[in-house]
Design a protein around this motif. Structure first.
Motif, PDB file in Angstrom:
ATOM      1  N   GLU A  48     -42.724 -87.178 131.237  1.00  0.00           N
ATOM      2  CA  GLU A  48     -43.848 -86.548 131.153  1.00  0.00           C
ATOM      3  C   GLU A  48     -45.024 -86.923 132.156  1.00  0.00           C
ATOM      4  N   SER A  49     -46.104 -86.129 132.458  1.00  0.00           N
ATOM      5  CA  SER A  49     -46.821 -86.606 133.719  1.00  0.00           C
ATOM      6  C   SER A  49     -47.615 -88.122 133.107  1.00  0.00           C
ATOM      7  N   SER A  50     -47.657 -88.762 134.159  1.00  0.00           N
ATOM      8  CA  SER A  50     -48.261 -90.148 134.106  1.00  0.00           C
ATOM      9  C   SER A  50     -47.794 -91.066 132.845  1.00  0.00           C
ATOM     10  N   ASN A  51     -46.395 -91.021 132.823  1.00  0.00           N
ATOM     11  CA  ASN A  51     -45.523 -91.650 131.866  1.00  0.00           C
ATOM     12  C   ASN A  51     -46.367 -92.090 130.531  1.00  0.00           C
ATOM     13  N   SER A  52     -46.510 -90.885 129.753  1.00  0.00           N
ATOM     14  CA  SER A  52     -47.393 -91.032 128.560  1.00  0.00           C
ATOM     15  C   SER A  52     -46.689 -91.895 127.659  1.00  0.00           C
ATOM     16  N   LEU A  53     -47.658 -92.656 126.824  1.00  0.00           N
ATOM     17  CA  LEU A  53     -47.334 -93.627 125.861  1.00  0.00           C
ATOM     18  C   LEU A  53     -46.827 -93.018 124.701  1.00  0.00           C
ATOM     19  N   LEU A  54     -45.736 -93.653 124.218  1.00  0.00           N
ATOM     20  CA  LEU A  54     -45.002 -92.989 122.852  1.00  0.00           C
ATOM     21  C   LEU A  54     -45.250 -93.887 121.708  1.00  0.00           C
ATOM     22  N   SER A  55     -45.634 -95.000 121.940  1.00  0.00           N
ATOM     23  CA  SER A  55     -45.774 -96.192 121.070  1.00  0.00           C
ATOM     24  C   SER A  55     -47.231 -96.673 121.299  1.00  0.00           C
ATOM     25  N   ASN A  56     -47.845 -97.503 120.239  1.00  0.00           N
ATOM     26  CA  ASN A  56     -48.675 -98.476 120.756  1.00  0.00           C
ATOM     27  C   ASN A  56     -48.453 -99.624 121.492  1.00  0.00           C
ATOM     28  N   GLU A  57     -49.487-100.086 122.106  1.00  0.00           N
ATOM     29  CA  GLU A  57     -49.088-101.388 123.000  1.00  0.00           C
ATOM     30  C   GLU A  57     -49.069-102.470 121.968  1.00  0.00           C
ATOM     31  N   ARG A  58     -48.247-103.473 121.943  1.00  0.00           N
ATOM     32  CA  ARG A  58     -47.973-104.670 121.265  1.00  0.00           C
ATOM     33  C   ARG A  58     -47.570-105.890 122.175  1.00  0.00           C
ATOM     34  N   THR A  59     -47.886-107.056 121.453  1.00  0.00           N
ATOM     35  CA  THR A  59     -47.219-108.168 122.323  1.00  0.00           C
ATOM     36  C   THR A  59     -46.013-108.406 122.187  1.00  0.00           C
ATOM     37  N   ALA A  60     -45.260-109.060 123.244  1.00  0.00           N
ATOM     38  CA  ALA A  60     -43.643-109.167 123.046  1.00  0.00           C
ATOM     39  C   ALA A  60     -43.246-109.954 121.973  1.00  0.00           C
ATOM     40  N   GLU A  61     -44.216-110.842 121.112  1.00  0.00           N
ATOM     41  CA  GLU A  61     -44.143-111.499 120.066  1.00  0.00           C
ATOM     42  C   GLU A  61     -43.970-110.535 118.946  1.00  0.00           C
ATOM     43  N   ILE A  62     -44.580-109.600 118.642  1.00  0.00           N
ATOM     44  CA  ILE A  62     -44.640-108.573 117.642  1.00  0.00           C
ATOM     45  C   ILE A  62     -43.468-107.727 117.847  1.00  0.00           C
ATOM     46  N   TRP A  63     -42.931-107.176 119.082  1.00  0.00           N
ATOM     47  CA  TRP A  63     -41.678-106.563 119.192  1.00  0.00           C
ATOM     48  C   TRP A  63     -40.601-107.170 118.751  1.00  0.00           C
ATOM     49  N   ASN A  64     -40.517-108.558 119.211  1.00  0.00           N
ATOM     50  CA  ASN A  64     -39.353-109.606 118.859  1.00  0.00           C
ATOM     51  C   ASN A  64     -39.468-109.735 117.637  1.00  0.00           C
ATOM     52  N   THR A  65     -40.462-109.800 116.949  1.00  0.00           N
ATOM     53  CA  THR A  65     -40.457-109.921 115.299  1.00  0.00           C
ATOM     54  C   THR A  65     -39.710-108.820 114.733  1.00  0.00           C
ATOM     55  N   LEU A  66     -39.885-107.720 115.030  1.00  0.00           N
ATOM     56  CA  LEU A  66     -39.347-106.611 114.660  1.00  0.00           C
ATOM     57  C   LEU A  66     -37.774-106.489 114.574  1.00  0.00           C
ATOM     58  N   ASP A  67     -37.364-107.124 116.118  1.00  0.00           N
ATOM     59  CA  ASP A  67     -36.192-107.251 116.294  1.00  0.00           C
ATOM     60  C   ASP A  67     -35.366-108.285 115.234  1.00  0.00           C
ATOM     61  N   GLU A  68     -36.080-109.492 115.109  1.00  0.00           N
ATOM     62  CA  GLU A  68     -35.791-110.372 114.152  1.00  0.00           C
ATOM     63  C   GLU A  68     -35.542-110.025 112.739  1.00  0.00           C
ATOM     64  N   LEU A  69     -36.483-109.178 112.179  1.00  0.00           N
ATOM     65  CA  LEU A  69     -36.438-108.634 111.002  1.00  0.00           C
ATOM     66  C   LEU A  69     -35.002-107.553 110.674  1.00  0.00           C
ATOM     67  N   ILE A  70     -35.008-106.840 111.769  1.00  0.00           N
ATOM     68  CA  ILE A  70     -33.902-105.859 111.885  1.00  0.00           C
ATOM     69  C   ILE A  70     -32.363-106.793 111.957  1.00  0.00           C
ATOM     70  N   ALA A  71     -32.278-107.929 112.797  1.00  0.00           N
ATOM     71  CA  ALA A  71     -31.157-108.578 112.652  1.00  0.00           C
ATOM     72  C   ALA A  71     -30.818-109.249 111.389  1.00  0.00           C
ATOM     73  N   THR A  72     -32.047-109.589 110.613  1.00  0.00           N
ATOM     74  CA  THR A  72     -31.788-110.350 109.384  1.00  0.00           C
ATOM     75  C   THR A  72     -31.446-109.259 108.381  1.00  0.00           C
ATOM     76  N   LEU A  73     -31.824-108.202 108.302  1.00  0.00           N
ATOM     77  CA  LEU A  73     -31.609-107.094 107.421  1.00  0.00           C
ATOM     78  C   LEU A  73     -30.203-106.747 107.670  1.00  0.00           C
ATOM     79  N   LEU A  74     -29.702-106.722 108.821  1.00  0.00           N
ATOM     80  CA  LEU A  74     -28.196-106.358 109.182  1.00  0.00           C
ATOM     81  C   LEU A  74     -27.189-107.257 108.697  1.00  0.00           C
ATOM     82  N   LYS A  75     -27.728-108.419 108.516  1.00  0.00           N
ATOM     83  CA  LYS A  75     -26.931-109.428 107.768  1.00  0.00           C
ATOM     84  C   LYS A  75     -26.222-109.192 106.380  1.00  0.00           C
TER      85      LYS A  75
END
Length: 135
Positions: free
Chosen positions: A18-45
């Motif tokens: 899409e024109s000018s690479n429209s955002l599909l998500s909110n902007e968040r820090t790496a720490e917040i994105w990483n925390t969701l990754d860690e939560l998903i990994a924990t739940l997958l266990k």
């Protein structure tokens, strides 16, 4: 799962087609994105609710075109977050009080997972490529 660097750098999911690479998500820090990754990994266990490859392909590949399985995997992740007792599931994170508060913040984790799901649905239904990029 993909962990990203600099904790304060902000990232978002964008649509490359899409024109000018429209955002599909909110902007968040790496720490917040990483925390969701860690939560998903924990739940997958404790529950094999979705294949890890289907959950994180969008993050590993620039200009990713979502498969039909990816939004369904994230819908399953959302259900897993909703139905889990995050405080007890995430005891390993108690040593880092800030991370523990974030990883057990069910509304925040659901919001981010919902944005990922919506981005993947956009990619799949529109046949648009998406990327996870610094902003």
């Amino acid at each position: 799962m993909v962990f990203i660097g600099n904790r304060d750098q902000k990232f978002a999911i964008i649509c490359n087609d899409e024109s000018s690479n429209s955002l599909l998500s909110n902007e968040r820090t790496a720490e917040i994105w990483n925390t969701l990754d860690e939560l998903i990994a924990t739940l997958l266990k404790s529950s094999a609710f979705a294949p890890e490859a289907s959950l994180f392909a969008w993050k590993k590949e620039s200009r990713h075109l979502a498969s039909p399985r990816e939004p369904y995997a994230w819908r399953a992740a959302i259900e897993e977050i909703k139905n889990s007792e995050l405080t007890s599931m995430c005891q390993d994170f108690r040593g880092d009080a800030e991370k523990f508060v974030l990883i057990t913040d069910k509304p925040a984790m659901l919001k981010i997972a919902g944005e990922i799901t919506s981005s993947l649905l956009h990619s799949y239904t529109s046949r648009h490529r998406i990327s996870f990029v610094p902003v």
